[in-house]
Design an enzyme around this catalytic site. Structure first.
Site, PDB file in Angstrom:
ATOM      1  N   LYS A 201       0.857  -1.186   0.000  1.00 25.58           N
ATOM      2  CA  LYS A 201       0.000   0.000   0.000  1.00 25.58           C
ATOM      3  C   LYS A 201       0.893   1.236   0.000  1.00 25.58           C
ATOM      4  O   LYS A 201       1.718   1.414   0.894  1.00 25.58           O
ATOM      5  CB  LYS A 201      -0.911  -0.005   1.227  1.00 25.58           C
ATOM      6  N   ARG A 211     -10.836   9.782   2.033  1.00 19.56           N
ATOM      7  CA  ARG A 211     -10.699  10.417   3.352  1.00 19.56           C
ATOM      8  C   ARG A 211     -11.872  11.360   3.608  1.00 19.56           C
ATOM      9  O   ARG A 211     -12.341  11.473   4.734  1.00 19.56           O
ATOM     10  CB  ARG A 211      -9.339  11.107   3.455  1.00 19.56           C
ATOM     11  N   LYS A 255      -2.204  -1.474  -3.839  1.00 19.12           N
ATOM     12  CA  LYS A 255      -3.056  -0.285  -3.758  1.00 19.12           C
ATOM     13  C   LYS A 255      -2.230   0.982  -3.821  1.00 19.12           C
ATOM     14  O   LYS A 255      -1.232   1.048  -3.099  1.00 19.12           O
ATOM     15  CB  LYS A 255      -3.816  -0.366  -2.432  1.00 19.12           C
ATOM     16  N   TYR A 320     -15.290   1.110  -6.707  1.00 17.33           N
ATOM     17  CA  TYR A 320     -16.572   1.759  -6.417  1.00 17.33           C
ATOM     18  C   TYR A 320     -17.515   1.637  -7.615  1.00 17.33           C
ATOM     19  O   TYR A 320     -18.703   1.894  -7.495  1.00 17.33           O
ATOM     20  CB  TYR A 320     -16.337   3.234  -6.051  1.00 17.33           C
TER      21      TYR A 320
HETATM   22  C1  PBG Z   1      -7.489   3.344   5.602  1.00 16.16           C
HETATM   23  C2  PBG Z   1      -7.740   3.228   4.147  1.00 16.16           C
HETATM   24  C3  PBG Z   1      -7.527   4.194   3.143  1.00 16.16           C
HETATM   25  C4  PBG Z   1      -8.060   3.652   1.983  1.00 16.16           C
HETATM   26  C5  PBG Z   1      -8.526   2.373   2.293  1.00 16.16           C
HETATM   27  N1  PBG Z   1      -8.308   2.123   3.633  1.00 16.16           N
HETATM   28  C6  PBG Z   1      -7.013   5.585   3.188  1.00 16.16           C
HETATM   29  C7  PBG Z   1      -5.667   5.874   3.668  1.00 16.16           C
HETATM   30  O1  PBG Z   1      -4.825   4.989   3.847  1.00 16.16           O
HETATM   31  O2  PBG Z   1      -5.434   7.058   3.909  1.00 16.16           O
HETATM   32  C8  PBG Z   1      -8.119   4.356   0.661  1.00 16.16           C
HETATM   33  C9  PBG Z   1      -9.152   3.855  -0.291  1.00 16.16           C
HETATM   34  C10 PBG Z   1      -9.501   4.770  -1.397  1.00 16.16           C
HETATM   35  O3  PBG Z   1      -8.877   5.835  -1.602  1.00 16.16           O
HETATM   36  O4  PBG Z   1     -10.442   4.427  -2.114  1.00 16.16           O
HETATM   37  N2  PBG Z   1      -6.275   3.032   6.085  1.00 16.16           N
END
Ligand code: PBG
Length: 331
Positions: A201, A211, A255, A320
């Site tokens: 990630k 967010r 991701k 989504y």
């Molecule tokens: C939480 C999380 C995030 C996303 C999924 N789980 C945001 C982040 O790490 O700040 C992002 C998913 C998206 O942008 O669709 N840790």
């Protein structure tokens, strides 16, 4: 193989739609899709997310209805993310451990509505519950501390498993959390609860609309670069994946998605595990903005991107756009 023109004309098999269908190497089906859903308090609430046109936060009853819709479309799994009210957020994200929190109520409602017809994936990280928007516990210097955070994440994962979650998806990027969660699940009798690790990630600029959706955007001070990965690194992603598999992950995630197809490819070539891509919120918003700006057909833009994930080696994609894609595939 030494092919040359005109013995070989690669346009021959492209000439007709039936022929293109015969030689197609990669197929996308609704069972390749995981639909992320945002949950909010209340009853009968649909609250649109401004930065994600077409995406809403749903109250628990609405989430159950969306889950039924997903199952009917052949989507095998939904992913849940809570928008925790400000009053329930705290420095330590303690609401994540409340057995009656929004997440747990949503899990139960989906299970009541759908039974075994759909899998429920739940995100493990503290950002939807903290006042500072970081994924873990923050020390006096503003640093997210690893081991103390892992201890809380284990309790968060158990809380979700006890509510009925099928797949625990740690998205926090702390070191060692997959092992700790796997051990706790085994000891808690949750042998068949899977772990899909957000293994690679990245600290990405594409998470902004998410967010907003969970209400942590305005709260976040600084960035997440001390735990999420540097977009410049590829070998390190393989190291993350290797560790998460060794620690007990059943599947891994890369991701964001599209900008990291090389990572997906390398992971799939190296390891014998299912790999998933998260087409994140910023990627969704770009497709919508692009279509609105007239750069191309929204559905064609979407399907081209989704097939790219399959071609790169993905077993599935969190998107989504899952219900739209499933409808297009079913037509
Ligand atoms: C939480 C999380 C995030 C996303 C999924 N789980 C945001 C982040 O790490 O700040 C992002 C998913 C998206 O942008 O669709 N840790």
């Amino acid at each position: 193989m030494n092919r040359s023109y005109p013995n070989t004309r690669l346009r021959r098999t492209r000439a007709k739609a039936w022929s293109r269908a015969m030689v197609r190497e990669t197929i996308l089906t609704p069972s390749d899709l995981i639909w992320p859903l945002f949950v909010t308090e209340g009853t009968g609430v649909e609250d649109p997310v401004a930065s994600l046109p077409g995406v809403s936060r749903w109250s628990v009853d609405g989430v159950a209805a969306r889950a039924k819709e997903a199952a009917a479309l052949g989507i095998p799994c939904i992913a849940l993310f809570p928008n925790t009210p400000a009053a329930k957020r705290s420095d330590d994200g303690g609401e994540a451990l409340n057995p009656d929190n929004l997440m747990c109520r949503a899990i139960k409602a989906v299970k009541d509505a759908c039974g075994e017809d759909i899998g429920v994936l739940t995100d493990v990280a503290l950002d939807p519950y903290t006042t500072h928007g970081q994924d873990g516990l923050v020390n006096g210097a503003g640093y997210v501390v690893n081991d103390d955070t892992v201890a809380v994440l284990v309790d968060q994962a158990l809380n979700q498993a006890e509510a009925g979650a099928d797949i625990i998806a740690p998205s926090d990027m702390m070191d060692g959390r997959v092992h700790a969660i796997r051990m706790a699940l085994e000891m808690g009798g949750h042998h068949n609860v899977q772990i899909m690790a957000y293994a690679a990630k990245y600290a990405s600029a594409f998470y902004g609309p998410f967010r907003d959706a969970v209400g942590s955007g305005g709260l976040l001070k600084g960035d997440k670069k001390t735990y999420q990965m540097d977009p410049a690194n590829g070998d390190e992603a393989l190291a993350e994946v290797a560790l998460d598999i060794a620690e007990g992950a059943d599947s891994v995630m890369v991701k964001p998605g599209l900008a990291y197809l090389d990572i997906i490819w390398r992971v799939k070539q190296r390891f014998e595990v299912p790999v998933y891509a998260y087409q994140v919120s910023g990627e969704y918003a770009l497709i919508e903005a692009g279509a609105a700006a007239g750069i191309g057909d929204r559905e064609a833009l979407l399907m081209e991107k989704l097939i790219a994930f399959k071609r790169a080696g993905c077993s599935g994609v969190l998107t989504y756009h899952a219900p739209l894609a499933a409808r297009l595939l079913g037509a």
